[in-house]
Design an enzyme around this catalytic site. Structure first.
Site: not given
Ligand SMILES: [Mg+2]
Length: 257
Positions: A24, A26, A208
């Site tokens: 991923d 961000d 995240d």
């Molecule tokens: Mg993310």
């Protein structure tokens, strides 16, 4: 350093298999910052991604809710497979995918209604991502966020063929086509695995966010999954933040270099 995770990864790579790293953007490769526009990749992280990207033993993919062109421009590393709009669009590393049931036309009405509604909420901002449309509200005063939520709910009710994905101060509207990061990682892994030789490669996924949980679940028993930051997760491992993920990637780059 996440010692158990590193030991596991290095043990698997010691068998000589290839590495498929799917990450991923961000909150995983860049810290979460007040404005998503400011989420720049640190040069040291870019260098590590570059080392992974040129390794003949590795295929590297970055999978984001951002528009494909946006995430590609932010990472800016050649040879990487980029996935945008939660994997509805995938380009690079010899792959090209555009979800066949997604037409930009399906988003036109939602985009128009979001733009009209956002005009009366100071700070609200609508972003058209090609295969998705996003309502950003980071700059909306706390006292007016109920208006954002009711606008999102209203547009969702009027767009039964769209699904809302709540993110960090953003609502993403994506076509309801049974696709998510989980489907996207399986699609990518299946296509790149053969190019790494006959043995099953090690698949590493790190993310995240709630949207990454679909990828963790999809790789259950097939890969090594890492949740960055806190929160309940079905991932195999947790690491506290971007710094630890970078440390893991640096060690992977050494192991496959
Ligand atoms: Mg993310």
């Amino acid at each position: 350093m996440p010692a158990r995770l590193l030991a596991r990864l290095e043990r698997e790579l010691a068998r000589g298999v290839g590495l498929v790293a799917i990450l991923d953007y961000d909150g995983t490769l860049t810290p979460i910052v007040p404005s998503p526009r400011a989420a720049a990749l640190a040069p040291s992280v870019r260098a590590t991604l570059g080392a992974l990207a040129v390794s003949a033993r590795t295929r590297l993919a970055i999978l984001s809710g951002r528009a494909l062109a946006d995430v590609r421009a932010r990472v800016g590393v050649d040879g990487v497979i980029y996935g945008g709009c939660h994997g509805l669009e995938i380009e690079g590393g010899g792959l090209s995918f555009h979800h066949p049931r997604v037409r930009a036309g399906r988003l036109v009405a939602a985009r128009r209604r979001l733009t009209a509604g956002a005009a009366s909420i100071p700070g609200a901002h609508v972003e058209f991502k090609g295969l998705a449309v996003s309502l950003h509200y980071r700059r909306v005063a706390l006292g007016r966020r109920d208006e954002v939520r009711s606008l999102a709910a209203r547009v969702a009710r009027g767009s039964p063929d769209l699904r809302i994905i709540p993110g960090l101060k953003v609502f993403d509207f994506v076509p309801r086509v049974g696709w998510n990061k989980g489907r996207a990682v399986r699609w990518i892994a299946r296509r790149v695995a053969k190019s790494l030789g006959p043995a099953r490669p090690l698949i590493l996924y790190a993310g995240d966010d709630v949207t990454d949980e679909a990828a963790f679940a999809a790789l259950r028993g097939r890969g090594v999954t890492v949740r960055v930051g806190g929160g309940p997760s079905v991932a195999d491992y947790h690491v506290p933040g971007v710094r630890e993920i970078h440390a893991v990637l640096r060690r992977m780059a050494l192991a496959v270099g």
